[in-house]
Design a protein around this motif. Structure first.
Motif, mmCIF file in Angstrom:
data_model
loop_
_atom_site.group_PDB
_atom_site.id
_atom_site.type_symbol
_atom_site.label_atom_id
_atom_site.label_comp_id
_atom_site.label_asym_id
_atom_site.label_seq_id
_atom_site.Cartn_x
_atom_site.Cartn_y
_atom_site.Cartn_z
ATOM 1 N N THR A 63 0.819 -1.211 0.000
ATOM 2 C CA THR A 63 0.000 0.000 0.000
ATOM 3 C C THR A 63 0.859 1.268 0.000
ATOM 4 O O THR A 63 1.863 1.356 0.699
ATOM 5 C CB THR A 63 -0.914 0.020 1.237
ATOM 6 N N ALA A 64 0.418 2.238 -0.780
ATOM 7 C CA ALA A 64 0.977 3.585 -0.735
ATOM 8 C C ALA A 64 -0.099 4.514 -0.192
ATOM 9 O O ALA A 64 -1.241 4.486 -0.656
ATOM 10 C CB ALA A 64 1.419 4.050 -2.119
ATOM 11 N N SER A 65 0.253 5.324 0.774
ATOM 12 C CA SER A 65 -0.702 6.284 1.324
ATOM 13 C C SER A 65 -0.853 7.458 0.377
ATOM 14 O O SER A 65 -0.076 7.627 -0.567
ATOM 15 C CB SER A 65 -0.227 6.787 2.687
ATOM 16 N N GLY A 66 -1.854 8.283 0.627
ATOM 17 C CA GLY A 66 -1.863 9.608 0.030
ATOM 18 C C GLY A 66 -0.841 10.475 0.740
ATOM 19 O O GLY A 66 -0.171 10.044 1.690
ATOM 20 N N TYR A 67 -0.718 11.700 0.288
ATOM 21 C CA TYR A 67 0.209 12.618 0.946
ATOM 22 C C TYR A 67 -0.389 13.098 2.261
ATOM 23 O O TYR A 67 -1.542 13.541 2.318
ATOM 24 C CB TYR A 67 0.503 13.826 0.055
ATOM 25 N N LEU A 68 0.413 13.014 3.318
ATOM 26 C CA LEU A 68 0.082 13.615 4.599
ATOM 27 C C LEU A 68 0.728 14.998 4.642
ATOM 28 O O LEU A 68 1.874 15.162 4.224
ATOM 29 C CB LEU A 68 0.623 12.768 5.747
ATOM 30 N N THR A 69 0.013 15.976 5.122
ATOM 31 C CA THR A 69 0.561 17.327 5.249
ATOM 32 C C THR A 69 1.045 17.528 6.671
ATOM 33 O O THR A 69 0.271 17.393 7.629
ATOM 34 C CB THR A 69 -0.505 18.383 4.903
ATOM 35 N N ILE A 70 2.338 17.816 6.818
ATOM 36 C CA ILE A 70 2.928 18.039 8.133
ATOM 37 C C ILE A 70 3.770 19.312 8.069
ATOM 38 O O ILE A 70 4.114 19.800 6.998
ATOM 39 C CB ILE A 70 3.788 16.846 8.580
ATOM 40 N N SER A 71 4.061 19.852 9.238
ATOM 41 C CA SER A 71 4.863 21.069 9.263
ATOM 42 C C SER A 71 6.275 20.765 8.768
ATOM 43 O O SER A 71 6.814 19.677 8.994
ATOM 44 C CB SER A 71 4.916 21.635 10.681
ATOM 45 N N ALA A 72 6.860 21.721 8.067
ATOM 46 C CA ALA A 72 8.239 21.571 7.616
ATOM 47 C C ALA A 72 9.158 21.488 8.830
ATOM 48 O O ALA A 72 8.854 22.003 9.908
ATOM 49 C CB ALA A 72 8.620 22.749 6.723
ATOM 50 N N GLY A 73 10.272 20.824 8.655
ATOM 51 C CA GLY A 73 11.230 20.663 9.748
ATOM 52 C C GLY A 73 11.607 19.205 9.903
ATOM 53 O O GLY A 73 11.321 18.366 9.047
ATOM 54 N N THR A 74 12.240 18.884 11.007
ATOM 55 C CA THR A 74 12.680 17.528 11.280
ATOM 56 C C THR A 74 11.659 16.820 12.158
ATOM 57 O O THR A 74 11.281 17.321 13.220
ATOM 58 C CB THR A 74 14.052 17.526 11.974
ATOM 59 N N HIS A 75 11.197 15.666 11.708
ATOM 60 C CA HIS A 75 10.196 14.891 12.440
ATOM 61 C C HIS A 75 10.679 13.460 12.621
ATOM 62 O O HIS A 75 11.335 12.903 11.734
ATOM 63 C CB HIS A 75 8.860 14.876 11.684
ATOM 64 N N ALA A 76 10.342 12.881 13.751
ATOM 65 C CA ALA A 76 10.641 11.477 14.004
ATOM 66 C C ALA A 76 9.569 10.617 13.339
ATOM 67 O O ALA A 76 8.390 10.739 13.653
ATOM 68 C CB ALA A 76 10.683 11.207 15.496
ATOM 69 N N ILE A 77 10.000 9.772 12.397
ATOM 70 C CA ILE A 77 9.087 8.876 11.688
ATOM 71 C C ILE A 77 9.417 7.455 12.109
ATOM 72 O O ILE A 77 10.551 6.985 11.945
ATOM 73 C CB ILE A 77 9.228 9.043 10.170
ATOM 74 N N LYS A 78 8.439 6.783 12.673
ATOM 75 C CA LYS A 78 8.628 5.406 13.122
ATOM 76 C C LYS A 78 7.636 4.489 12.409
ATOM 77 O O LYS A 78 6.479 4.854 12.205
ATOM 78 C CB LYS A 78 8.426 5.281 14.633
ATOM 79 N N ILE A 79 8.124 3.309 12.058
ATOM 80 C CA ILE A 79 7.269 2.267 11.485
ATOM 81 C C ILE A 79 7.351 1.062 12.399
ATOM 82 O O ILE A 79 8.442 0.541 12.661
ATOM 83 C CB ILE A 79 7.693 1.929 10.054
ATOM 84 N N ASN A 80 6.184 0.654 12.900
ATOM 85 C CA ASN A 80 6.090 -0.481 13.819
ATOM 86 C C ASN A 80 5.330 -1.623 13.163
ATOM 87 O O ASN A 80 4.462 -1.399 12.305
ATOM 88 C CB ASN A 80 5.332 -0.088 15.090
ATOM 89 N N ALA A 81 5.630 -2.843 13.591
ATOM 90 C CA ALA A 81 4.738 -3.942 13.268
ATOM 91 C C ALA A 81 3.362 -3.596 13.816
ATOM 92 O O ALA A 81 3.225 -3.111 14.945
ATOM 93 C CB ALA A 81 5.259 -5.237 13.885
#
Length: 222
Positions: A63-81
């Protein structure tokens, strides 16, 4: 032209998750756009977190998501089971104002890794498309990419994110061959409408051929 994407379960967010558009004032750093592609062929469904907020739940391969809109900058992105606290990817990429990005969970689950592509969402020249290729098939080896039987990219290793090619809109025959051979691992026809930018992601695996075979995932950028 493109196979219907599997249904993506998008968790409803509130203004407590302040990085989403509409939850803050007009004086912030501006916004970026981020989409997620689950391309690990033997991995289970996953949950996606941004700054510890759950944004996508129980996402299946491929699956590919649509685009999520988030604030510019550095964000912690985590992928969990999915449904667990087991984190398989934990990265903090900087996302530029007005930038668009595709984050790919790639490789086999035992060696899962992120690929981050910067997407071109600007309009191509009149009558044209832009097309790029991402090699995210972990055991396919280096490949050649052919468009209408002409090699346009050669000896492309796993993890490569190509530049965009600008070509006329239309129907194209795409092949992914083992490098230097006529052995075709992936063969598909794509109809690309002028005015769009496309990303063709080589996904799947020889090891999981019975369930998740080698294929091309076609994404529209922007």
């Amino acid at each position: 032209m493109m196979k219907t994407l599997k249904t993506l379960l998008v968790v409803a967010m509130t203004c407590m998750v302040v990085f989403f558009a509409g939850c803050g004032g007009d004086d912030g750093p501006g916004n970026a756009r981020l989409r997620i592609l689950h391309a690990s062929p033997d991995a289970p469904n996953v949950d996606v977190y941004v700054d510890n907020g759950l944004v996508l739940a129980n996402v299946p391969y491929p699956t590919a998501s649509g685009y999520l809109t988030i604030s510019a900058g550095t964000h912690a992105i985590k992928i969990n089971a999915a449904g667990t606290q087991t984190t398989v990817i934990n990265v903090s990429p900087p996302l530029s104002k007005d930038g668009a990005y595709t984050a790919i969970a790639a490789n086999f689950v035992a060696s899962i890794e992120p690929l981050l592509a910067t997407d071109d969402t600007s309009a191509p020249p009149s009558g044209q498309i832009r097309l790029r290729v991402i090699h995210a098939a972990p055991d396919a080896g280096a490949v050649d990419i052919l468009v209408n039987d002409q090699i346009v990219l050669s000896n492309v290793p796993f993890g490569t994110i190509s530049s965009y090619l600008t070509v006329p809109g239309g129907t194209y025959d795409l092949k992914v061959n083992a490098t230097g051979t006529a052995i075709t691992a992936i063969h598909t026809s794509v109809t690309a409408a002028a005015g769009n930018n496309y990303t063709a992601v080589a996904i799947g695996s020889l090891k999981t051929a019975a369930t998740n075979p080698l294929s091309l995932k076609i994404l529209v950028d922007g």
